[in-house]
Design an enzyme around this catalytic site. Structure first.
Site, PDB file in Angstrom:
ATOM      1  N   ARG A 126      40.813  39.990  31.754  1.00 38.25           N
ATOM      2  CA  ARG A 126      41.498  41.275  31.836  1.00 38.25           C
ATOM      3  C   ARG A 126      41.714  41.725  33.288  1.00 38.25           C
ATOM      4  O   ARG A 126      42.431  42.695  33.532  1.00 38.25           O
ATOM      5  CB  ARG A 126      40.680  42.362  31.112  1.00 38.25           C
ATOM      6  CG  ARG A 126      40.879  42.465  29.621  1.00 38.25           C
ATOM      7  CD  ARG A 126      42.225  43.063  29.225  1.00 38.25           C
ATOM      8  NE  ARG A 126      42.506  44.334  29.864  1.00 38.25           N
ATOM      9  CZ  ARG A 126      42.103  45.522  29.427  1.00 38.25           C
ATOM     10  NH1 ARG A 126      41.365  45.608  28.344  1.00 38.25           N
ATOM     11  NH2 ARG A 126      42.421  46.625  30.071  1.00 38.25           N
ATOM     12  N   LYS A 127      41.090  41.039  34.224  1.00 28.93           N
ATOM     13  CA  LYS A 127      41.174  41.460  35.612  1.00 28.93           C
ATOM     14  C   LYS A 127      42.417  40.864  36.292  1.00 28.93           C
ATOM     15  O   LYS A 127      43.097  40.014  35.730  1.00 28.93           O
ATOM     16  CB  LYS A 127      39.905  41.054  36.360  1.00 28.93           C
ATOM     17  CG  LYS A 127      38.619  41.582  35.710  1.00 28.93           C
ATOM     18  CD  LYS A 127      38.650  43.082  35.476  1.00 28.93           C
ATOM     19  CE  LYS A 127      37.324  43.646  34.995  1.00 28.93           C
ATOM     20  NZ  LYS A 127      37.081  43.439  33.561  1.00 28.93           N
ATOM     21  N   VAL A 128      42.685  41.309  37.520  1.00 35.34           N
ATOM     22  CA  VAL A 128      43.915  40.907  38.213  1.00 35.34           C
ATOM     23  C   VAL A 128      43.923  39.410  38.490  1.00 35.34           C
ATOM     24  O   VAL A 128      44.954  38.755  38.382  1.00 35.34           O
ATOM     25  CB  VAL A 128      44.071  41.712  39.518  1.00 35.34           C
ATOM     26  CG1 VAL A 128      45.256  41.214  40.330  1.00 35.34           C
ATOM     27  CG2 VAL A 128      44.250  43.198  39.193  1.00 35.34           C
TER      28      VAL A 128
END
Length: 382
Positions: free
Chosen positions: A184-186
């Site tokens: 879910r992170k960049v």
């Protein structure tokens, strides 16, 4: 379906993992060393230590400071439950304080009111990638002689203005900063985490803790022309990152500037599309902050049911998430003493929704999300 998030990986990451598999070194090794070096250089930190995820990073950061039973750590309830859990892992007590409703980050005035003789640290959160008021919070901590640990799980690539210059989150301003590489992170390594610090002694302890307190790293032992017998100095943990993850992470780091530039473009377009919606509150980016836009969170108008809006958007093929959870409402913490008012935290959870955002998002998808949300808000008002 328009997903809430979508990691950006392609053949470059696949090839990097493939080459690592063929190298024969799969666990923590030379790729991890290189990933740490490149991450530290990127954010401007003297030291970076890779671990298995951000939760283990937070746990190690607290342990390194000697935090344990009888100690208190001030933090946000309005955060993923790992923030509070990491404090509990050490036997310490999380003290929840409220947030600034504009940024969803800790309110420095609330933090100041919560400091007692038992307070050992402030665990700040850069919520959804938006930098918190780090200058105020670190100054407050310094006055009271306590540590600041940054939960920067969502904030890789975010920036904060210190004086007249911009620093990346992760350049040491507090004691340590902890990052996540969840999908879910960049940027992502599947799972994985990183700690940064300017303290060489803290860095040494982190590296011992993460690998069962073994006094000789694998890379040294396997590369030595002489037999080495390692020692185990205390009870440590298996919190290591694998070389396969690190190889992917190195390719992701190369993409980071472009990924953030694209996310900032998507966020700006959302603001154009949604800015005229009556009663809808858009994210606020302070003039001293540059978010990586890990999430795009909107506050629904008064009287609009969060679950109904989310369900109807899902029925139209648009995934959303509710406002960030509040740990004090969950079973492990619900029975504890609530010393401080958490009204804004609860409102943020109950009245906010996170819209889809990812680097690959195209104009047509954003227009579809905006139109569906506008239609839903108008329908509910009728």
């Amino acid at each position: 379906m328009i997903p809430i998030a979508k990691p950006f990986l392609d053949k470059a990451e696949a090839d990097a993992a493939h080459e690592t598999v063929l190298s024969g070194w799969l666990s923590q090794g030379p790729q991890v060393v290189a990933f740490e070096r490149e991450f530290a250089a990127l954010v401007g930190a003297p030291h970076a230590c890779a671990v298995s995820n951000c939760t283990t990073a937070l746990h190690l950061a607290l342990l390194t400071l000697g935090i344990g039973a009888g100690d208190e750590v001030i933090t946000a309830s309005h955060s993923f439950i790992a923030s509070a859990n990491s404090i509990r892992y050490c036997g310490a007590t999380p003290v929840f304080v409220d947030i600034d409703p504009a940024t969803y980050n800790l309110d420095p005035a609330c933090v100041a009111d919560a400091i007692t003789e038992r307070t050992r640290a402030i665990l700040v959160v850069h919520q959804m990638g938006m930098p918190c008021e780090l200058v105020s919070l670190t100054a407050l901590a310094e006055r009271h002689g306590i540590a600041v640990i940054e939960d920067a799980a969502c904030a890789i690539g975010s920036q904060i203005k210190i004086g007249d210059k911009w620093d990346l989150i992760g350049k040491p301003h507090g004691t340590m900063a902890c990052f996540s590489f969840h999908p879910r992170k960049v940027i992502t390594t599947g799972e994985g985490g990183m700690l940064t610090t300017s303290d060489s002694d803290h860095n040494r302890k982190l590296r011992l803790w993460r690998q069962h307190a073994m006094d000789v790293p694998d890379t040294v032992r396997h590369g030595s022309p002489e037999v080495i017998f390692e020692k185990y100095l205390f009870v440590g943990f298996n919190y290591r990152m694998t070389d396969m993850q690190a190889a992917i992470g190195r390719k992701q780091l190369e993409r980071l500037p472009n990924l953030i530039a694209r996310r900032r473009t998507v966020a700006a377009r959302y603001s154009e599309l949604l800015g005229s919606f009556d009663g809808l509150i858009l994210p606020h980016e302070p003039e001293w902050a540059r978010s990586n836009w890990q999430s795009y969170c909107v506050r629904l108008p008064d009287g609009i049911d969060q679950r109904t809006v989310m369900q109807n958007l899902l029925d139209k093929g648009i995934a959303t998430r509710r406002g960030i959870m509040c740990a004090h409402r969950e079973a492990p913490y619900a029975g504890g003493e609530q010393r401080h008012d958490l009204h804004q935290s609860e409102l943020a959870q109950d009245r906010s929704i996170l819209l889809p955002i990812y680097a690959q998002m195209v104009e047509e998808e954003q227009v579809r999300v905006a139109n569906a949300l506008q239609s839903e808000l108008e329908r509910v008002r009728v």
